[in-house]
Structures are given as C-alpha cells and as structure tokens.
Scaffold this motif. Sequence first.
Motif, mmCIF file in Angstrom:
data_model
loop_
_atom_site.group_PDB
_atom_site.id
_atom_site.type_symbol
_atom_site.label_atom_id
_atom_site.label_comp_id
_atom_site.label_asym_id
_atom_site.label_seq_id
_atom_site.Cartn_x
_atom_site.Cartn_y
_atom_site.Cartn_z
ATOM 1 N N LEU A 1 135.683 12.277 13.709
ATOM 2 C CA LEU A 1 134.365 12.374 13.099
ATOM 3 C C LEU A 1 134.406 12.083 11.602
ATOM 4 N N ALA A 2 135.418 12.596 10.919
ATOM 5 C CA ALA A 2 135.547 12.399 9.476
ATOM 6 C C ALA A 2 136.998 12.598 9.086
ATOM 7 N N SER A 3 137.351 12.101 7.897
ATOM 8 C CA SER A 3 138.727 12.188 7.428
ATOM 9 C C SER A 3 138.791 12.629 5.978
ATOM 10 N N LEU A 4 139.857 13.361 5.663
ATOM 11 C CA LEU A 4 140.175 13.697 4.279
ATOM 12 C C LEU A 4 141.101 12.619 3.746
ATOM 13 N N VAL A 5 140.714 12.006 2.633
ATOM 14 C CA VAL A 5 141.444 10.873 2.087
ATOM 15 C C VAL A 5 141.770 11.133 0.620
ATOM 16 N N ALA A 6 143.002 10.839 0.218
ATOM 17 C CA ALA A 6 143.381 10.874 -1.196
ATOM 18 C C ALA A 6 143.267 9.460 -1.746
ATOM 19 N N VAL A 7 142.592 9.314 -2.868
ATOM 20 C CA VAL A 7 142.360 7.987 -3.446
ATOM 21 C C VAL A 7 142.837 7.987 -4.902
ATOM 22 N N ARG A 8 143.771 7.110 -5.195
ATOM 23 C CA ARG A 8 144.181 6.905 -6.582
ATOM 24 C C ARG A 8 143.437 5.683 -7.123
ATOM 25 N N ILE A 9 142.852 5.816 -8.297
ATOM 26 C CA ILE A 9 142.184 4.659 -8.888
ATOM 27 C C ILE A 9 142.981 4.159 -10.090
ATOM 28 N N PHE A 10 143.154 2.851 -10.141
ATOM 29 C CA PHE A 10 143.886 2.209 -11.236
ATOM 30 C C PHE A 10 142.922 1.673 -12.293
ATOM 31 N N THR A 11 141.668 1.523 -11.899
ATOM 32 C CA THR A 11 140.614 1.099 -12.820
ATOM 33 C C THR A 11 139.514 2.147 -12.756
ATOM 34 N N GLY A 12 138.635 2.157 -13.716
ATOM 35 C CA GLY A 12 137.613 3.195 -13.781
ATOM 36 C C GLY A 12 136.205 2.661 -13.710
ATOM 37 N N ARG A 13 135.913 1.857 -12.709
ATOM 38 C CA ARG A 13 134.573 1.294 -12.585
ATOM 39 C C ARG A 13 133.575 2.354 -12.101
ATOM 40 N N THR A 14 132.348 2.192 -12.503
ATOM 41 C CA THR A 14 131.296 3.115 -12.076
ATOM 42 C C THR A 14 131.214 3.165 -10.553
ATOM 43 N N HIS A 15 131.256 4.374 -9.996
ATOM 44 C CA HIS A 15 131.128 4.605 -8.547
ATOM 45 C C HIS A 15 132.240 3.899 -7.762
ATOM 46 N N GLN A 16 133.386 3.664 -8.377
ATOM 47 C CA GLN A 16 134.413 2.819 -7.747
ATOM 48 C C GLN A 16 134.834 3.314 -6.370
ATOM 49 N N ILE A 17 135.169 4.594 -6.245
ATOM 50 C CA ILE A 17 135.641 5.106 -4.954
ATOM 51 C C ILE A 17 134.537 5.035 -3.916
ATOM 52 N N ARG A 18 133.344 5.397 -4.297
ATOM 53 C CA ARG A 18 132.223 5.376 -3.356
ATOM 54 C C ARG A 18 131.973 3.960 -2.859
ATOM 55 N N VAL A 19 132.025 2.991 -3.766
ATOM 56 C CA VAL A 19 131.795 1.593 -3.393
ATOM 57 C C VAL A 19 132.937 1.068 -2.536
ATOM 58 N N HIS A 20 134.175 1.349 -2.931
ATOM 59 C CA HIS A 20 135.328 0.809 -2.204
ATOM 60 C C HIS A 20 135.443 1.392 -0.793
ATOM 61 N N MET A 21 135.234 2.700 -0.639
ATOM 62 C CA MET A 21 135.352 3.282 0.695
ATOM 63 C C MET A 21 134.227 2.789 1.606
ATOM 64 N N ALA A 22 133.032 2.611 1.053
ATOM 65 C CA ALA A 22 131.946 2.026 1.850
ATOM 66 C C ALA A 22 132.271 0.579 2.207
ATOM 67 N N HIS A 23 132.943 -0.118 1.304
ATOM 68 C CA HIS A 23 133.297 -1.521 1.523
ATOM 69 C C HIS A 23 134.213 -1.696 2.737
ATOM 70 N N ILE A 24 135.102 -0.724 2.978
ATOM 71 C CA ILE A 24 136.001 -0.825 4.139
ATOM 72 C C ILE A 24 135.428 -0.121 5.363
ATOM 73 N N GLY A 25 134.143 0.270 5.280
ATOM 74 C CA GLY A 25 133.461 0.815 6.444
ATOM 75 C C GLY A 25 133.514 2.314 6.597
ATOM 76 N N HIS A 26 133.927 3.035 5.545
ATOM 77 C CA HIS A 26 134.049 4.488 5.636
ATOM 78 C C HIS A 26 133.452 5.159 4.397
ATOM 79 N N PRO A 27 132.123 5.137 4.279
ATOM 80 C CA PRO A 27 131.482 5.761 3.110
ATOM 81 C C PRO A 27 131.721 7.262 3.085
ATOM 82 N N LEU A 28 131.524 7.853 1.921
ATOM 83 C CA LEU A 28 131.727 9.278 1.764
ATOM 84 C C LEU A 28 130.625 10.063 2.464
ATOM 85 N N LEU A 29 130.990 11.185 3.058
ATOM 86 C CA LEU A 29 129.979 12.081 3.607
ATOM 87 C C LEU A 29 129.076 12.552 2.480
ATOM 88 N N GLY A 30 127.793 12.597 2.752
ATOM 89 C CA GLY A 30 126.825 13.052 1.770
ATOM 90 C C GLY A 30 126.384 11.989 0.790
#
Length: 558
Positions: free
Chosen positions: A237-266
């Motif tokens: 149903l959902a997964s806990l994911v650790a994400v390291r960011i090398f760049t600091g773009r606005t909303h980077q993690i939210r955009v990248h995880m949605a990009h691979i088909g797994h947006p953040l809950l909420g």
Amino acid sequence: MVEKKKEILWKWTAGESDRGMRLDKFWAGRLADEGVSRGRVKTWIEDGLATVNDAVVDKGKFKLSEGDVLAIGSGGTSLDEDAPQAVPGGLEVLFEDEHMLVVNKPAGVTTHPAPGEPGPTLVNFLLHQWPDMAADVSGMDGQRPGIVHRLDKDTSGIMAVARTEAARLKLASEFAGRRTHKVYLAIVHGCPERGEGIIEAPVGRHQTQKTRMAVLEKGGREAKSEYRVIWTGPRGLASLVAVRIFTGRTHQIRVHMAHIGHPLLGDAVYGPRENAEWARRPDSLAGLAPRQMLHAFYLSVTHPDTGEPVTRWLEPPEDFRRLLAGLTRECLRVGIVGMPGSGKSALLGMLRDMGLPCFSADEVVAGLYGPDGDGAAMIRQRFGGRFTREDGAVDKPALFAAMQESGGVRRDVMDMVHPMVRHACEEFFKVHRDEPAAYAEIPLLLEGGWQEGDLVDMVAGVACPDAKRTGELREKRGLDRETMAVFDSWQWPEDRKLAACDLVLDNTGTLDDLAGEARRLRDHATGVYTARNQAFSEWLADLWSGLAGEIDVRRAAE
C-alpha cells in the motif's frame, strides 16, 4: 521593510588587478571576511550607499578603473513594523553555540515570512529564543535572519541556522557548494520496483501552473536524488523511503518521487489522483496523511568557525510515526476451510453472533447466480441459455450436473466465478481493515492457491470425523452421498488440507463444543494481531538510530 541611514564604514583604492571588475563583485570579495554577503552588498549599492571618487554609484555592474577611490556604507539598520517580530515558539534545539543552531522545524510552519504566509514562521520563533539574531544586532537580512536553506511549510525536520552574518555566509556557501549531507524520510504510495536508485531529472517551474515545479526536458535545472526503500507496508500500500538529495531544488523530492510513479502520501499537488483515492478510503487510514509525509531526518554540515562536521538526526514526528503504525495495523485476515459438511458454516455463524466481521464465499456465489447476478450473466453469455432459468438466474442443478460430466465446463465456470468471489473477499477485508481480525469461509481457498497469493494472513481448518460429516451433518444439509462424494473429489484430502492450516479446530463434539472452538479461534487471531503490531512497534522504535548509523557509515566512506 528596513529603513537605512548612511554610515560609511569601508574605503579602498582600486589597484591594477581590480581594473575592469564589477563594483558589486569587488566589495563582495573585500567584505566576505567581515561577514557581509554579496546580497547585502548589492542592496547597499542599490540604496546609494556606495561611492566611486565621491560620486554615488547605484549599479553593481559598474566597472572599476585603477586608482578609483571606493567607499561603501552599512547604512545601520532599524526595523519597522513590517519586519518579523519575536513570537514564543519553544523550538527543539539539537545543536547550539554562538555561531550556529540546528533546530527542529515543525510541520505546518513556514521557514520565513513571504507573501500570503504571515506566520508565525520559523524566523519569528528564532527571534524569540535568540534575540541576538535580529538584523540590528547581527547585521543579517531583516526578513530572513539566519536562514541558509529552507523546508516546505508542511515538511518537518532538521534545519541549520546561522547566528551571525559571517556564519551565514559560510553555511550558505556549504549548501550552495553541495558540501552538506541531507537525507529525508518520505512515505510514498506503493512500492518502487527497484529497492534503490538514483533519479537525475531536471526540475523547473511548471510551464502552465506556475505555483508548481515539474521535471522538464528543456529549461530545467540539474536535480539529483538518491532513494532507498526502507520498508513496505502490507499489500504494498505504501513504503517508507530514505531520500538523499545532492541538489536543493524547490519541491525536489516531491517532484522526483512523483516522476517515478510514487508520489508522497498527503501530497495533493504532485499526487492529486492518489491523494483523492486515499481520502476516499473506507478506513481510518484516510485521515492519517493530512500533509505531505516528508521529514528532514539527517543533516551534516561543516561548522562555520571550527571547520568540524556538525551532524544530527531527528526521529520523525508523531503524525509520521502514527501513519506508519496505521499501515501495518490492519485486520488479521483469517481464511476458514474444511471438507464439505465439516461445520465451517456453523462456525462462521458463531463468529457472526459474537459481532465479528464474517464473509461467506457460498453466500457470494448465491448472489452471483441470482437473476441479476454478474455470474449468471457471464454463464448465460458463455453457455447460452443452457443453464439459465426463465428469471435469468442460474439453473444450479443443471449446471452442477454438467460440471460433474465435463471437466471443461467445471474449469470454465470456476475461471469465471472464482475471480469475482476473490474480488468480493478482497473488498470485504478492505472495509473491515480497522478490525483486529476478519473471517472468511472459502471452501476452495487452498485448492485455488489463494493463501499463496496473499489473500489471507492465516488459515484455520475445521476437522470433523468422516462418520459425522457424511452422516448427520450431510443429512442436515439435504445432500445425498453421491453429491457429497463429488464435492469431496473437487477438494484436497482432509489430511493435506489440515496440514496446510495454521490452526486446526475440532468439530468432534457438540455445537457447544464448536462454539468453544470459535472462541479459541477469535482469541488466537486477536493474539496474533496484537503480537504483530507489538513487533512492528519495537522494530520502528529501533529503526531511527540504526538508520542514522547506516548513513554515518555511508557518509564516512565517501
């Protein structure tokens, strides 16, 4: 707003090496060690606080000549009513000295004042606990004193903050130069196909929705994230994911995880469809993701004065942990099996009488075979009117006789009906997810391999002596011996069936004895449910320190 008054503090004469240099670049270089940022220099120049040969120059791009006499003033600051004010907030402090802080930004708090975000912000809370950070004392920007990086309003977690302008310059340089180590925790929809991976996809402003960011093929800025799946909940149903960011773009993690088909809950912005579906869930999980589930977990930066690493990690807040616990705290799905006439239906009725959620595959099939049933429609379409009564219902005796005579007919019927029964059972378990346990009587569960397909968590089998099963119980059901024998032939032998069960219930005695077995099944299922949740809670409590240790090792190896 900040009101400035002219106060010349620095003078210089341009040398040969300064010829052709921009005025703002010159002063930024000269004043860096004084704790003055290039942005501050730019502001002073635009405010008319810089002179060249005693003439005011308010353009930073002004080119110098050798021998130019330069002067610039700090303009001493006094804050007006529009500047952020101190607001009590009680921020949790993870590190503190006279140069910098590491604090916990709560979810729901904006980092600094901005249009449409009046506060109170993190800056308001900082000014209350550390009044020396105010612009008129520290010399830092009046609207964003100490801020060297940001977290979204609804993101919780660790932030580094400067207490002086000199520290701010060095820390800002650390973040801009990508010399920090930042790891976030996110709860995402589903489970990424790969357990870990690197996402390198440029991020920029969405072409039509300017309040959003997006992955852009052209015009985006370099963005790199590395993710690792830590845990996946039941049913994926959902997964806990650790994400390291090398760049600091606005909303980077939210955009990248949605990009691979797994947006953040909420996250209603980058996962609108998934978020809407989640909100429609019939269980308590629907209310457990009120924000995007993102937490700044780990941060390592170089201390602006000592040059030593400052490394801290922070356990996620209660709402984050509550959602993780809720994901695993779903009903124990109990499948009930047994030979025909063994007392399964009687046992299920006793569980129902206890107020427990129960499902009967036979009842579902009866509905599917009714005049308006989907099963009846499919059988009519497959076999014409051969097994259909005038009212549209299935002619059960005729169909049963054909299934006895032809293995092909039996397989066709099972291939049509079993998926519909399975779907009904899955929906039943979803509806009762918040119960400790839910019980489903499915005669052919084992034969269909459903227990291997993750339909149930445990299987309970009803053991009944053949003499009783084929005697008094068969007669109560109105079955002849030949029909009972046919049903038996379509199932596994009893010894094989019971050997595959997690719990065997005894139906050798009276109905009162069987009621005792029903209570034993209920108590056993509740115990398994409780033990499973306790084991997860203990694992979760130990997870954070262990995860931080793993990140320490990886960082040290770089």
